[in-house]
Design a protein around this motif. Structure first.
Motif, PDB file in Angstrom:
ATOM      1  N   GLU A 110       4.357  -8.392 -11.420  1.00  0.00           N
ATOM      2  CA  GLU A 110       4.539  -9.702 -10.798  1.00  0.00           C
ATOM      3  C   GLU A 110       4.607  -9.581  -9.283  1.00  0.00           C
ATOM      4  O   GLU A 110       4.050 -10.389  -8.551  1.00  0.00           O
ATOM      5  CB  GLU A 110       5.810 -10.356 -11.333  1.00  0.00           C
ATOM      6  CG  GLU A 110       6.002 -11.759 -10.817  1.00  0.00           C
ATOM      7  CD  GLU A 110       7.244 -12.385 -11.402  1.00  0.00           C
ATOM      8  OE1 GLU A 110       7.971 -13.025 -10.623  1.00  0.00           O
ATOM      9  OE2 GLU A 110       7.478 -12.229 -12.608  1.00  0.00           O
ATOM     10  N   TRP A 111       5.290  -8.559  -8.788  1.00  0.00           N
ATOM     11  CA  TRP A 111       5.407  -8.349  -7.348  1.00  0.00           C
ATOM     12  C   TRP A 111       4.026  -8.108  -6.740  1.00  0.00           C
ATOM     13  O   TRP A 111       3.713  -8.649  -5.693  1.00  0.00           O
ATOM     14  CB  TRP A 111       6.330  -7.159  -7.076  1.00  0.00           C
ATOM     15  CG  TRP A 111       6.664  -6.977  -5.636  1.00  0.00           C
ATOM     16  CD1 TRP A 111       7.723  -7.488  -4.970  1.00  0.00           C
ATOM     17  CD2 TRP A 111       5.906  -6.236  -4.662  1.00  0.00           C
ATOM     18  NE1 TRP A 111       7.692  -7.116  -3.656  1.00  0.00           N
ATOM     19  CE2 TRP A 111       6.579  -6.347  -3.441  1.00  0.00           C
ATOM     20  CE3 TRP A 111       4.733  -5.501  -4.714  1.00  0.00           C
ATOM     21  CZ2 TRP A 111       6.125  -5.741  -2.273  1.00  0.00           C
ATOM     22  CZ3 TRP A 111       4.277  -4.896  -3.556  1.00  0.00           C
ATOM     23  CH2 TRP A 111       4.966  -5.023  -2.360  1.00  0.00           C
ATOM     24  N   MET A 112       3.217  -7.305  -7.415  1.00  0.00           N
ATOM     25  CA  MET A 112       1.867  -7.021  -6.918  1.00  0.00           C
ATOM     26  C   MET A 112       1.032  -8.303  -6.849  1.00  0.00           C
ATOM     27  O   MET A 112       0.275  -8.500  -5.901  1.00  0.00           O
ATOM     28  CB  MET A 112       1.159  -6.003  -7.807  1.00  0.00           C
ATOM     29  CG  MET A 112       1.725  -4.622  -7.724  1.00  0.00           C
ATOM     30  SD  MET A 112       1.462  -3.908  -6.099  1.00  0.00           S
ATOM     31  CE  MET A 112       1.931  -2.232  -6.403  1.00  0.00           C
ATOM     32  N   ASN A 113       1.158  -9.167  -7.846  1.00  0.00           N
ATOM     33  CA  ASN A 113       0.405 -10.414  -7.854  1.00  0.00           C
ATOM     34  C   ASN A 113       0.848 -11.359  -6.751  1.00  0.00           C
ATOM     35  O   ASN A 113       0.023 -12.045  -6.142  1.00  0.00           O
ATOM     36  CB  ASN A 113       0.537 -11.118  -9.209  1.00  0.00           C
ATOM     37  CG  ASN A 113      -0.205 -10.399 -10.296  1.00  0.00           C
ATOM     38  OD1 ASN A 113      -1.145  -9.661 -10.036  1.00  0.00           O
ATOM     39  ND2 ASN A 113       0.227 -10.598 -11.521  1.00  0.00           N
ATOM     40  N   THR A 114       2.140 -11.429  -6.469  1.00  0.00           N
ATOM     41  CA  THR A 114       2.644 -12.352  -5.457  1.00  0.00           C
ATOM     42  C   THR A 114       2.494 -11.806  -4.036  1.00  0.00           C
ATOM     43  O   THR A 114       2.508 -12.575  -3.086  1.00  0.00           O
ATOM     44  CB  THR A 114       4.126 -12.700  -5.693  1.00  0.00           C
ATOM     45  OG1 THR A 114       4.899 -11.503  -5.720  1.00  0.00           O
ATOM     46  CG2 THR A 114       4.294 -13.460  -6.990  1.00  0.00           C
ATOM     47  N   HIS A 115       2.322 -10.517  -3.881  1.00  0.00           N
ATOM     48  CA  HIS A 115       2.210  -9.914  -2.551  1.00  0.00           C
ATOM     49  C   HIS A 115       0.813  -9.356  -2.286  1.00  0.00           C
ATOM     50  O   HIS A 115       0.644  -8.428  -1.510  1.00  0.00           O
ATOM     51  CB  HIS A 115       3.249  -8.800  -2.393  1.00  0.00           C
ATOM     52  CG  HIS A 115       4.647  -9.309  -2.375  1.00  0.00           C
ATOM     53  ND1 HIS A 115       5.331  -9.625  -3.523  1.00  0.00           N
ATOM     54  CD2 HIS A 115       5.480  -9.590  -1.349  1.00  0.00           C
ATOM     55  CE1 HIS A 115       6.534 -10.054  -3.198  1.00  0.00           C
ATOM     56  NE2 HIS A 115       6.647 -10.051  -1.893  1.00  0.00           N
ATOM     57  N   GLN A 116      -0.169  -9.931  -2.923  1.00  0.00           N
ATOM     58  CA  GLN A 116      -1.556  -9.457  -2.799  1.00  0.00           C
ATOM     59  C   GLN A 116      -2.045  -9.527  -1.351  1.00  0.00           C
ATOM     60  O   GLN A 116      -2.717  -8.625  -0.869  1.00  0.00           O
ATOM     61  CB  GLN A 116      -2.477 -10.276  -3.706  1.00  0.00           C
ATOM     62  CG  GLN A 116      -3.901  -9.775  -3.751  1.00  0.00           C
ATOM     63  CD  GLN A 116      -4.006  -8.412  -4.415  1.00  0.00           C
ATOM     64  OE1 GLN A 116      -3.282  -8.114  -5.348  1.00  0.00           O
ATOM     65  NE2 GLN A 116      -4.892  -7.590  -3.948  1.00  0.00           N
TER      66      GLN A 116
END
Length: 133
Positions: A108-114
């Protein structure tokens, strides 16, 4: 509640095609009041925002993992921590959660901080080849 595509279709039929509310109601197969509501009002439905719950969000663990992920973004890909390494380091610090919890949080962090991830990668790539100029 209607999907945004249906709401936009209703507005299009009313504003661009000039259809009446009754015609929109028959075409879309919806209630007359629903067609009236979305055709003539500027008010759009608000997106519901859900507050994240769980140990990764309510305790210190999410902040720790986020900091590690930010640090790792500045490193080359081969030098970054894996999800398993992050989980093992958290366990050493007293983390009671599961590996799967950590994986879900990281994904989720990777998706929101792309966007931030792309900016850091661009900087790394530009500095890697700066000596060739």
């Amino acid at each position: 509640m209607l999907a945004m595509s249906d709401i936009n279709c209703i507005k299009h039929l009313r504003n661009n095609k000039g259809l009446s509310i009754s015609e929109i109601q028959r075409t879309m197969g919806i209630n007359w009041r629903t067609a009236k509501k979305y055709a003539d009002e500027d008010q759009l439905p608000k997106q519901k925002s859900f507050k994240k719950k769980g140990m990764m969000y309510e305790e210190k663990w999410g902040v720790i993992v986020s900091d590690w992920l930010f640090e790792d973004l500045k490193l080359r890909k081969k030098l970054r921590r894996t999800k398993k390494q992050i989980f093992e380091e958290l366990k050493e610090m007293g983390f009671q959660g599961s590996y799967r919890t950590v994986c879900y949080f990281i994904s989720e962090w990777m998706n929101t901080h792309q966007e931030e991830k792309d900016n850091v990668n661009d900087k790394i790539k530009s500095t890697d080849f700066a000596h060739l100029d």
